[in-house]
Design a protein around this motif. Structure first.
Motif, short mmCIF file in Angstrom:
data_model
loop_
_atom_site.label_atom_id
_atom_site.label_comp_id
_atom_site.label_asym_id
_atom_site.label_seq_id
_atom_site.Cartn_x
_atom_site.Cartn_y
_atom_site.Cartn_z
N UNK A 197 -0.89 2.79 -87.53
CA UNK A 197 -0.41 4.02 -88.16
C UNK A 197 -1.52 5.05 -88.15
N UNK A 198 -1.13 6.30 -88.34
CA UNK A 198 -2.12 7.38 -88.39
C UNK A 198 -2.86 7.58 -87.08
N UNK A 199 -2.23 7.24 -85.96
CA UNK A 199 -2.83 7.46 -84.64
C UNK A 199 -2.46 8.87 -84.20
N UNK A 200 -3.32 9.83 -84.50
CA UNK A 200 -2.98 11.25 -84.40
C UNK A 200 -2.47 11.66 -83.02
N UNK A 201 -2.97 11.05 -81.96
CA UNK A 201 -2.59 11.46 -80.62
C UNK A 201 -1.46 10.61 -80.03
#
Length: 557
Positions: A197-201
């Protein structure tokens, strides 16, 4: 290309990307053509249908998912939202537009609060999308239905979708938004889904692109080489063998027992954890029972029923219940909802309970009554304890109300440094590594801009763990670890070397940690702990221990 995020668990998966469909467009702001009363009837009917559908999904999913989806169903019929929708309908808006605006306004309020409530903002978006889709007579956006297994990539995933993912089709889950306390992360842990989670790309990935999702490393590898795919497949097979192997009590290679316990947030998940090999419960979070209760605290009878269900799943085994940990990211209107500039350092945990001692006494009474009705070994502990006087207060009150084993959580550096005094009163201590890291490194655990500081491998954190471990050993008192650090198979060995006598974690992490502990003796664990303590930072500690393990492997071979 490598995309970094927060890994959930220790799993790995490889497959082709399937992108989650984009959400429905914002409804037009055109004036209604059928009148206020007709629009109101439409909105009430749709809200009701969506609420019932969410409840049905929850009943099918069971466990934590049921609690989450029942909470979403309550959102759909929340009186405050209904009043807001009616007000907008009175302005001549369509039901679709009124629902969109009302939910968006409430969503923004939650997002501004941050923390636990901020994470719930995405849940509101999902409910709104489902209601709008129902009003339009179109399918709600959801998980794509494909013939071949796939890696699902999304901005975030709705709880209703996460709860009923087809695990034969969804190899892994990658989201650009969300954090370790989002419902996506919570349900992924419970269902043992490989997730980052929170993998911006993440949204830069293309439909059909091959990826390796390495939750242990918190990395998505796009277009991996043949060697990287082969390595991932070997790890998948190795982990499958671990999970399928019969669960045995946690122990080091020399036979030193290290009981492996479960972290739970719902009594409904207790039996599944017991069936999955948990030797007891090291952390039962009671705040969710209070958060779901609405505007007032649950009664003694209501609490007792939940605690009995929990304890009955672990006859004769240790169950550690954390008293209500409200405040900071989990404010409660009936306890401590006053605005604070820095709530993480404010009226939270035991501090808030002492201000409203009637709530604390009722919880302790409900626990004592549940204890009398079951055969589990009930322990209770207080959160956010920072002084010896607070320790004496909560242990004394617990014993006064009939609880035989009472201790504290070590989340604040001050109490870790006073551990020798703590053990003069407390029956045990349990270290919450998430908060201990936050307060030691002065980095808000919910603030993305300082997330790199939130690493329990930091030697400063480990030194505090060692202080508590050594004090516990001198006093012959147990020291548990109940933060997420215990779920890291390598760090778990170091924590035992620092004096931890039990480890508690998400049930999905039990097999990995059990296998890791079984590779090393207590002497080796202590040497690895010394190696970590000698490092200058978190990354250096992890690297030094990893290098030391290579030497140990050569010795073992």
């Amino acid at each position: 290309m490598r995309i970094a995020g927060t890994g959930i668990g220790q799993g790995v998966a490889t497959g082709r990307v399937a992108l989650m469909p984009e959400p429905l467009a914002t409804p037009s702001d055109a004036q209604s053509t059928i009148g206020v009363e007709a629009e109101k009837a439409r909105s009430v009917e749709s809200l009701g249908r969506v609420a019932r559908a969410l409840e049905e999904r929850g009943a099918t999913a069971g466990g934590t998912a049921r609690d989450v989806l029942e909470a979403q169903a309550m959102m759909a019929e929340d009186p405050t939202l209904s009043d807001s929708i009616d007000e907008l309908l009175g302005q001549g808006k369509t039901a679709e537009r009124a629902v969109s605006e009302a939910f968006a306004a409430f969503r923004d309020q939650l997002a501004a609060m941050g923390g636990y409530l901020g994470e719930r903002a995405a849940d509101l978006d999902d409910v709104a999308q489902r209601v709008i889709a129902d009003l339009l007579g179109v399918p709600a956006p959801g998980v794509p239905e494909l013939d071949e297994p796939f890696v699902l990539v999304a901005r975030d995933l709705a709880p209703a979708d996460t709860a009923l993912l087809d695990l034969d089709k969804v190899l892994a889950l990658v989201t650009s938004d969300g954090g370790p306390t989002s419902h996506t992360a919570i349900l992924a842990r419970e269902k043992s889904i490989v997730a980052i989670v929170g993998a911006a790309d993440a949204l830069s990935l293309d439909e059909g692109q091959t990826v390796v999702v390495d939750a242990a490393a918190g990395v998505v590898v796009a277009d991996p080489s043949a060697d990287e795919v082969a390595s991932a497949e070997a790890r998948i097979a190795e982990r499958a063998a671990l999970v399928d192997a019969p669960a045995t009590p946690g122990a080091l290679a020399d036979g030193t027992a290290v009981p492996l316990l479960a972290n739970l947030g719902s009594s409904k998940a207790a039996q599944a954890a017991a069936d999955g090999g948990a030797e007891g419960v090291g952390l039962f979070r009671t705040e969710f029972l209070f958060l779901d209760a609405g505007g007032s605290a649950p009664t003694i009878e209501e609490q007792r029923a939940h605690y009995v269900e929990l304890l009955e799943a672990f006859p004769g085994k240790k169950v550690v219940v954390r008293l209500l940990d409200a405040g900071a990211d989990k404010p409660l209107a009936f306890l401590n909802d006053a605005h604070e500039e820095n709530p993480a350092l404010g009226l939270r945990g035991l501090r808030a309970l002492r201000v409203s001692e009637d709530i604390l006494r009722e919880q302790l009474t409900a626990l004592a009554e549940a204890d009398k009705r079951t055969s589990a070994d009930l322990w209770v502990m207080a959160p956010m304890v920072s002084t010896v006087e607070e320790t004496e207060y909560i242990v004394g009150l617990s014993k006064e109300l009939g609880l035989k084993t009472a201790g504290i959580m070590v989340e604040v550096p001050s109490i870790a440094l006073m551990a020798d005094k703590v053990f003069e009163t407390a029956d045990f201590a349990s270290i919450g590594t998430n908060d201990l890291t936050q307060y030691t490194l002065a980095a808000d655990r919910l603030l993305g801009s300082v997330a790199s500081f939130q690493d329990p491998w930091h030697p400063a954190v480990l030194r505090l763990v060692g202080e508590v471990g050594a004090s516990g050993a001198r006093a012959s008192k147990p020291v548990g670890i109940c933060g997420e650090a215990a779920a890291d198979p390598l760090l778990a060995v170091v924590l035992v070397g620092l004096g931890a006598t039990t480890l508690s974690m998400s049930p999905s992490a039990l097999a990995d940690v059990r296998a890791s502990l079984a590779r090393y003796t207590l002497d080796e664990a202590r040497r690895l702990a010394e190696t970590a303590l000698a490092a200058s930072g978190a990354a250096e500690a992890r690297a030094a221990v990893t290098a030391a393990l290579e030497s140990l492997k050569e010795t073992h071979s």
